[in-house]
Write an enzyme that holds these catalytic residues in place. Structure first.
Site, PDB file in Angstrom:
ATOM      1  N   SER A   1      23.567  42.313   7.186  1.00 16.60           N
ATOM      2  CA  SER A   1      24.500  41.908   6.128  1.00 16.60           C
ATOM      3  C   SER A   1      24.653  40.402   6.058  1.00 16.60           C
ATOM      4  O   SER A   1      25.034  39.855   5.032  1.00 16.60           O
ATOM      5  CB  SER A   1      25.860  42.592   6.313  1.00 16.60           C
ATOM      6  N   ARG A   2      24.365  39.709   7.155  1.00 16.78           N
ATOM      7  CA  ARG A   2      24.558  38.252   7.146  1.00 16.78           C
ATOM      8  C   ARG A   2      23.593  37.610   8.137  1.00 16.78           C
ATOM      9  O   ARG A   2      22.811  38.298   8.803  1.00 16.78           O
ATOM     10  CB  ARG A   2      26.008  37.925   7.508  1.00 16.78           C
TER      11      ARG A   2
ATOM     12  N   SER B   1      16.238  36.801  22.724  1.00 21.50           N
ATOM     13  CA  SER B   1      16.987  35.545  22.820  1.00 21.50           C
ATOM     14  C   SER B   1      16.445  34.714  23.977  1.00 21.50           C
ATOM     15  O   SER B   1      15.981  35.267  24.987  1.00 21.50           O
ATOM     16  CB  SER B   1      18.460  35.843  23.082  1.00 21.50           C
TER      17      SER B   1
ATOM     18  N   GLY C   1      21.410  45.147  11.243  1.00 22.74           N
ATOM     19  CA  GLY C   1      22.359  44.026  11.326  1.00 22.74           C
ATOM     20  C   GLY C   1      22.101  43.000  10.247  1.00 22.74           C
ATOM     21  O   GLY C   1      22.171  41.793  10.490  1.00 22.74           O
TER      22      GLY C   1
ATOM     23  N   ILE D   1      20.361  29.185  16.333  1.00 20.57           N
ATOM     24  CA  ILE D   1      20.096  29.337  14.903  1.00 20.57           C
ATOM     25  C   ILE D   1      21.460  29.320  14.202  1.00 20.57           C
ATOM     26  O   ILE D   1      22.397  30.015  14.634  1.00 20.57           O
ATOM     27  CB  ILE D   1      19.366  30.677  14.619  1.00 20.57           C
TER      28      ILE D   1
ATOM     29  N   TYR E   1      25.004  39.884  27.688  1.00 17.37           N
ATOM     30  CA  TYR E   1      24.113  39.569  26.555  1.00 17.37           C
ATOM     31  C   TYR E   1      22.712  39.238  27.066  1.00 17.37           C
ATOM     32  O   TYR E   1      21.713  39.762  26.559  1.00 17.37           O
ATOM     33  CB  TYR E   1      24.704  38.395  25.789  1.00 17.37           C
ATOM     34  N   ALA E   2      22.627  38.367  28.063  1.00 14.78           N
ATOM     35  CA  ALA E   2      21.323  37.949  28.586  1.00 14.78           C
ATOM     36  C   ALA E   2      20.558  39.157  29.130  1.00 14.78           C
ATOM     37  O   ALA E   2      19.357  39.318  28.865  1.00 14.78           O
ATOM     38  CB  ALA E   2      21.512  36.893  29.671  1.00 14.78           C
ATOM     39  N   ALA E   3      21.258  40.014  29.860  1.00 12.92           N
ATOM     40  CA  ALA E   3      20.599  41.208  30.421  1.00 12.92           C
ATOM     41  C   ALA E   3      20.132  42.133  29.302  1.00 12.92           C
ATOM     42  O   ALA E   3      19.029  42.691  29.356  1.00 12.92           O
ATOM     43  CB  ALA E   3      21.562  41.935  31.352  1.00 12.92           C
TER      44      ALA E   3
ATOM     45  N   VAL F   1      24.026  51.172  14.920  1.00 15.39           N
ATOM     46  CA  VAL F   1      22.795  51.378  15.695  1.00 15.39           C
ATOM     47  C   VAL F   1      23.037  52.014  17.063  1.00 15.39           C
ATOM     48  O   VAL F   1      22.093  52.473  17.704  1.00 15.39           O
ATOM     49  CB  VAL F   1      21.988  50.067  15.875  1.00 15.39           C
TER      50      VAL F   1
HETATM   51  P1  NDP Z   1      25.544  37.620  13.282  1.00 13.12           P
HETATM   52  O1  NDP Z   1      26.718  37.910  14.135  1.00 13.12           O
HETATM   53  O2  NDP Z   1      25.713  36.695  12.119  1.00 13.12           O
HETATM   54  O3  NDP Z   1      24.892  38.969  12.753  1.00 13.12           O
HETATM   55  C1  NDP Z   1      24.777  40.117  13.566  1.00 13.12           C
HETATM   56  C2  NDP Z   1      24.846  41.332  12.672  1.00 13.12           C
HETATM   57  O4  NDP Z   1      24.707  42.515  13.482  1.00 13.12           O
HETATM   58  C3  NDP Z   1      26.202  41.425  11.956  1.00 13.12           C
HETATM   59  O5  NDP Z   1      26.006  41.664  10.585  1.00 13.12           O
HETATM   60  C4  NDP Z   1      26.859  42.594  12.668  1.00 13.12           C
HETATM   61  O6  NDP Z   1      27.733  43.347  11.853  1.00 13.12           O
HETATM   62  C5  NDP Z   1      25.658  43.449  13.017  1.00 13.12           C
HETATM   63  N1  NDP Z   1      26.012  44.477  14.012  1.00 13.12           N
HETATM   64  C6  NDP Z   1      26.782  44.319  15.129  1.00 13.12           C
HETATM   65  N2  NDP Z   1      26.927  45.512  15.752  1.00 13.12           N
HETATM   66  C7  NDP Z   1      26.230  46.427  15.021  1.00 13.12           C
HETATM   67  C8  NDP Z   1      26.015  47.815  15.155  1.00 13.12           C
HETATM   68  N3  NDP Z   1      26.550  48.531  16.163  1.00 13.12           N
HETATM   69  N4  NDP Z   1      25.256  48.441  14.224  1.00 13.12           N
HETATM   70  C9  NDP Z   1      24.724  47.750  13.183  1.00 13.12           C
HETATM   71  N5  NDP Z   1      24.891  46.421  12.993  1.00 13.12           N
HETATM   72  C10 NDP Z   1      25.655  45.768  13.910  1.00 13.12           C
HETATM   73  O7  NDP Z   1      24.423  37.051  14.264  1.00 13.12           O
HETATM   74  P2  NDP Z   1      23.034  36.291  14.029  1.00 13.12           P
HETATM   75  O8  NDP Z   1      22.556  36.498  12.649  1.00 13.12           O
HETATM   76  O9  NDP Z   1      23.178  34.938  14.559  1.00 13.12           O
HETATM   77  O10 NDP Z   1      22.122  37.094  15.069  1.00 13.12           O
HETATM   78  C11 NDP Z   1      21.176  38.083  14.716  1.00 13.12           C
HETATM   79  C12 NDP Z   1      20.407  38.462  15.965  1.00 13.12           C
HETATM   80  O11 NDP Z   1      19.763  37.302  16.479  1.00 13.12           O
HETATM   81  C13 NDP Z   1      21.283  39.009  17.100  1.00 13.12           C
HETATM   82  O12 NDP Z   1      20.624  40.057  17.758  1.00 13.12           O
HETATM   83  C14 NDP Z   1      21.431  37.809  17.999  1.00 13.12           C
HETATM   84  O13 NDP Z   1      21.698  38.189  19.340  1.00 13.12           O
HETATM   85  C15 NDP Z   1      20.081  37.161  17.846  1.00 13.12           C
HETATM   86  N6  NDP Z   1      20.080  35.754  18.230  1.00 13.12           N
HETATM   87  C16 NDP Z   1      20.806  34.834  17.528  1.00 13.12           C
HETATM   88  C17 NDP Z   1      20.808  33.509  17.902  1.00 13.12           C
HETATM   89  C18 NDP Z   1      21.556  32.458  17.158  1.00 13.12           C
HETATM   90  O14 NDP Z   1      21.520  31.296  17.604  1.00 13.12           O
HETATM   91  N7  NDP Z   1      22.236  32.750  16.058  1.00 13.12           N
HETATM   92  C19 NDP Z   1      20.027  33.049  19.079  1.00 13.12           C
HETATM   93  C20 NDP Z   1      19.327  34.113  19.768  1.00 13.12           C
HETATM   94  C21 NDP Z   1      19.340  35.400  19.326  1.00 13.12           C
HETATM   95  P3  NDP Z   1      29.286  42.916  11.676  1.00 13.12           P
HETATM   96  O15 NDP Z   1      29.248  41.689  10.840  1.00 13.12           O
HETATM   97  O16 NDP Z   1      29.913  44.069  10.983  1.00 13.12           O
HETATM   98  O17 NDP Z   1      29.807  42.689  13.058  1.00 13.12           O
END
Ligand code: NDP
Length: 236
Positions: free
Chosen positions: A18-19, A134, A16, A181, A148-150, A56
């Site tokens: 890309s961003r 999280s 995950g 974040i 999500y929480a689960a 994934v």
């Molecule tokens: P983003 O939504 O910015 O990034 C999540 C990334 O995961 C995206 O690039 C998305 O791709 C990718 N993704 C989604 N589904 C799949 C898949 N099936 N296979 C591969 N990649 C996938 O979120 P954040 O950067 O904020 O979050 C990153 C992690 O941190 C997550 O697990 C999130 O739950 C966790 N987190 C974030 C918090 C926050 O406050 N930001 C707080 C707590 C936890 P695409 O862009 O194509 O959808």
């Protein structure tokens, strides 16, 4: 940037990436000398980082991505399970499809990546797994996010199980429990800043630094731990 020992030349995979947080983790690992593969639904394009397509939730896609990393960069020593989705849905309106999809990406995706990475880590007697859980996985979430929480509670507990099973093989497994974040994921949650004791959102770079530490040589005695990074939002 946090400079740590033990990442130079090691191969890392970040899902995950890309961003958002995943991107910052991949960049921080690269800046510490790791050879990094960033995988996502669309191949990430970051300087000096191998970008690969990977869903994934699909075992064949995970296997193909790891095979490409092994071919291009070598045996994987560091895995960061970061890919995730955050659907907000009142409990009674949560469809079974949304429930299953959320667990599939956030939990089963982590299971598939760890399962693919662990045999080579075991063979080389060294590995670092960091999963991004999280605070919602501890406290249930500040929005309606039961699925999500689960999923995040499951991911953090799965990580502890890996820690228990693989410590004797030189492999550590730890989770982060971030909250708020500053990424696209929480773009609709600006109202919550007033509830963060340090008075601001966290940055993806702060998460990247913490992951680098846990993936480094300094953290060999830390395993099975869930580390908060939340500005005091949840103190437990
Ligand atoms: P983003 O939504 O910015 O990034 C999540 C990334 O995961 C995206 O690039 C998305 O791709 C990718 N993704 C989604 N589904 C799949 C898949 N099936 N296979 C591969 N990649 C996938 O979120 P954040 O950067 O904020 O979050 C990153 C992690 O941190 C997550 O697990 C999130 O739950 C966790 N987190 C974030 C918090 C926050 O406050 N930001 C707080 C707590 C936890 P695409 O862009 O194509 O959808």
């Amino acid at each position: 940037m946090l400079q740590v020992d033990g990442l130079e030349g090691r191969v890392s995979v970040v899902t995950g990436a890309s961003r958002g947080i995943g991107r910052a983790i991949a960049v921080a690992l690269r800046e510490n000398g790791s050879r990094v593969a960033a995988v996502d639904l669309e191949a990430p394009a970051h300087d000096g980082i191998l970008g690969l397509t990977c869903d994934v939730t699909d075992p064949d896609s995970v296997d193909a991505a790891f095979a490409a990393v092994e071919r291009e960069l070598g045996t994987v020593s560091v895995l960061v399970v970061n890919a995730g989705i955050y659907p907000i849905s009142p409990f009674e309106e949560t469809s079974v499809e949304l429930w299953r999809r959320t667990l599939d990406v956030n939990l089963t995706g982590g299971f598939l990546c760890c399962k693919r990475a662990l045999p080579a880590m075991r063979s080389q007697g060294y590995g670092r797994i960091v999963t991004i859980g999280s605070s919602a996985g501890k406290a249930g979430g500040a929005r309606s996010v039961a699925a999500y929480a689960a999923s995040k509670a499951g991911l953090m507990t799965m990580t502890k199980s890996i820690a228990n099973e693989y410590a004797a093989h030189g492999i550590t497994a730890n989770s982060l429990a971030p909250a708020l974040i500053d990424t696209e994921m929480i773009s609709g949650m600006k109202d919550l800043v007033s509830r963060i004791p340090v008075g601001r959102f966290g940055t993806p770079e702060e998460v990247g630094a913490l992951v680098c530490f846990l993936a480094s040589a300094h953290a060999g005695y830390i395993t099975g731990e869930v580390t908060d990074i939340n500005g005091g939002f949840l103190v437990d």
